[in-house]
Design an enzyme around this catalytic site. Structure first.
Site, mmCIF file in Angstrom:
data_model
loop_
_atom_site.group_PDB
_atom_site.id
_atom_site.type_symbol
_atom_site.label_atom_id
_atom_site.label_comp_id
_atom_site.label_asym_id
_atom_site.label_seq_id
_atom_site.Cartn_x
_atom_site.Cartn_y
_atom_site.Cartn_z
ATOM 1 N N MET A 55 -4.584 62.126 56.652
ATOM 2 C CA MET A 55 -3.155 61.875 56.832
ATOM 3 C C MET A 55 -2.251 63.007 56.351
ATOM 4 O O MET A 55 -1.164 62.741 55.831
ATOM 5 C CB MET A 55 -2.783 60.563 56.119
ATOM 6 N N GLU A 113 0.476 71.858 67.543
ATOM 7 C CA GLU A 113 1.375 70.731 67.848
ATOM 8 C C GLU A 113 0.706 69.423 67.396
ATOM 9 O O GLU A 113 -0.394 69.094 67.874
ATOM 10 C CB GLU A 113 1.611 70.692 69.363
ATOM 11 N N GLU A 132 -12.686 53.118 68.393
ATOM 12 C CA GLU A 132 -12.747 54.412 67.696
ATOM 13 C C GLU A 132 -14.155 54.674 67.192
ATOM 14 O O GLU A 132 -14.670 55.789 67.276
ATOM 15 C CB GLU A 132 -11.764 54.420 66.523
ATOM 16 N N ARG A 138 2.499 73.519 50.876
ATOM 17 C CA ARG A 138 1.519 73.147 51.893
ATOM 18 C C ARG A 138 0.557 74.304 52.159
ATOM 19 O O ARG A 138 -0.630 74.103 52.401
ATOM 20 C CB ARG A 138 2.220 72.743 53.184
ATOM 21 N N GLY A 178 -11.956 55.258 55.641
ATOM 22 C CA GLY A 178 -13.137 55.966 56.130
ATOM 23 C C GLY A 178 -14.056 55.135 56.999
ATOM 24 O O GLY A 178 -15.265 55.372 57.020
ATOM 25 N N SER A 179 -13.499 54.182 57.771
ATOM 26 C CA SER A 179 -14.390 53.417 58.657
ATOM 27 C C SER A 179 -14.904 54.306 59.790
ATOM 28 O O SER A 179 -16.037 54.132 60.250
ATOM 29 C CB SER A 179 -13.695 52.170 59.198
ATOM 30 N N ASN A 180 -14.094 55.262 60.234
ATOM 31 C CA ASN A 180 -14.605 56.218 61.234
ATOM 32 C C ASN A 180 -15.681 57.112 60.628
ATOM 33 O O ASN A 180 -16.660 57.445 61.295
ATOM 34 C CB ASN A 180 -13.462 57.063 61.805
ATOM 35 N N ASN A 192 -9.639 65.632 66.223
ATOM 36 C CA ASN A 192 -8.946 64.527 65.557
ATOM 37 C C ASN A 192 -9.076 63.264 66.404
ATOM 38 O O ASN A 192 -9.227 63.337 67.622
ATOM 39 C CB ASN A 192 -7.461 64.882 65.393
ATOM 40 N N HIS A 213 -6.966 59.757 67.298
ATOM 41 C CA HIS A 213 -5.597 59.243 67.186
ATOM 42 C C HIS A 213 -5.508 57.900 67.908
ATOM 43 O O HIS A 213 -5.943 57.777 69.059
ATOM 44 C CB HIS A 213 -4.615 60.243 67.796
ATOM 45 N N SER A 222 -7.480 58.116 71.447
ATOM 46 C CA SER A 222 -7.754 59.432 72.028
ATOM 47 C C SER A 222 -8.460 60.289 70.995
ATOM 48 O O SER A 222 -8.132 60.239 69.807
ATOM 49 C CB SER A 222 -6.441 60.152 72.403
ATOM 50 N N ASP A 264 -0.885 66.062 67.062
ATOM 51 C CA ASP A 264 -1.424 65.128 68.063
ATOM 52 C C ASP A 264 -1.204 65.634 69.493
ATOM 53 O O ASP A 264 -1.138 64.848 70.441
ATOM 54 C CB ASP A 264 -0.813 63.716 67.902
ATOM 55 N N ILE A 274 -0.425 66.749 57.592
ATOM 56 C CA ILE A 274 -0.191 67.691 58.685
ATOM 57 C C ILE A 274 -0.733 69.042 58.233
ATOM 58 O O ILE A 274 -0.467 69.473 57.101
ATOM 59 C CB ILE A 274 1.326 67.804 58.965
HETATM 60 C C1 GRF Z 1 -7.740 55.324 62.413
HETATM 61 O O1 GRF Z 1 -7.023 54.404 63.185
HETATM 62 C C2 GRF Z 1 -7.539 56.723 62.941
HETATM 63 O O2 GRF Z 1 -7.451 56.771 64.329
HETATM 64 C C3 GRF Z 1 -6.210 57.084 62.328
HETATM 65 O O3 GRF Z 1 -6.269 56.557 61.023
HETATM 66 C C4 GRF Z 1 -7.153 55.451 61.003
HETATM 67 C C5 GRF Z 1 -8.187 55.734 59.972
HETATM 68 O O4 GRF Z 1 -9.079 54.709 59.768
HETATM 69 N N1 GRF Z 1 -5.979 58.509 62.421
HETATM 70 P P1 GRF Z 1 -10.367 54.942 58.892
HETATM 71 O O5 GRF Z 1 -9.952 55.615 57.579
HETATM 72 O O6 GRF Z 1 -11.344 55.765 59.662
HETATM 73 O O7 GRF Z 1 -10.887 53.542 58.617
#
Ligand code: GRF
Length: 215
Positions: A92, A145, A176, A67, A16-18, A109, A111, A138, A147, A94
């Site tokens: 993570m 589809e 990111e 799913r 969860g760094s993003n 998303n 990526h 990106s 990504d 689909i």
């Molecule tokens: C990031 O590289 C993101 O682009 C990818 O998974 C990673 C997640 O990192 N989809 P975080 O959990 O946000 O640290």
């Protein structure tokens, strides 16, 4: 003047760094994180949200027989927060067509590659193995589809001759953390939308590689 904050829900699976970058940016931005949902009960990102008193939910994929059932439970959990935008941040799983179509035009998303290069996993090693000179990140709208939806923005990172997947991933991750809050704030300001299979910023159709952010 009153400022309205666009409610978003962030979906995570791990560190969860993003998410953290979005939490930090939201303090001075035009969006508010209404809730964080993880498909894994042990995701560190849940603690990041809890530290900031952001409501969290776990919808554990391993507890569902199919799913479709998981997607539906996730959809319901998201809708409880009535978000204007759903932000996948290291999520993570689909997602199936019904889920994606339900949130069409309000699902994005991040990526770690210069899409359309390297959809899927292992992107950093794949770029190194291919002898690429540059790699990057990106942000895109999500379509059925994987990504493959319209790209909104990209930032490039030069690949060094001594890079490993880990060192390259770390530099991409720094980008990111800058690009994602920026894109979310465009959406929150009403500047960004999806029409047909295109991303539009300020009513201009973006090129296939999206806006190029950074130096
Ligand atoms: C990031 O590289 C993101 O682009 C990818 O998974 C990673 C997640 O990192 N989809 P975080 O959990 O946000 O640290």
């Amino acid at each position: 003047m009153t400022t309205t904050h666009c409610p978003i829900v962030v979906l995570i699976s791990g560190n969860g760094s993003n998410l953290q970058a979005l939490i930090d940016a939201s303090v001075h931005s035009n969006f508010k994180i209404a809730g964080v949902i993880s498909n894994r009960p042990d995701a560190i990102g849940l603690e990041r949200a809890q530290r900031d008193n952001i409501p969290t939910r776990v919808v554990d994929h391993s507890q569902f027989g199919s799913r479709k059932e998981f997607d539906l439970a996730l959809l319901k959990s998201i809708e409880e927060f009535s978000p204007s935008l759903v932000v996948l941040a290291g999520f993570m799983r689909i997602l199936g067509a019904d889920f994606v179509n339900h949130f069409a035009d309000r699902l994005i998303n991040i990526h770690p590659s210069l899409l359309p290069k390297y959809p899927g996993i292992g992107t950093h090693q794949r770029a190194i193995d291919a002898g690429d000179k540059e790699h990057g990140v990106s942000v895109h709208f999500v379509t059925e589809e994987t990504d493959g939806g319209p790209v909104i923005a990209q930032e490039r990172v030069a690949i060094r001759s001594d890079d490993t997947a880990a060192t390259l991933a770390a530099r991409v991750l720094e980008k990111e953390h800058i690009i994602y809050p920026k894109v979310v704030s465009w959406f929150a300001a009403g500047r960004l939308r999806m029409a047909g299979n295109h991303a539009l910023l300020d009513d201009e159709v973006l090129p296939p590689e999206g806006v190029q952010v950074g130096p």
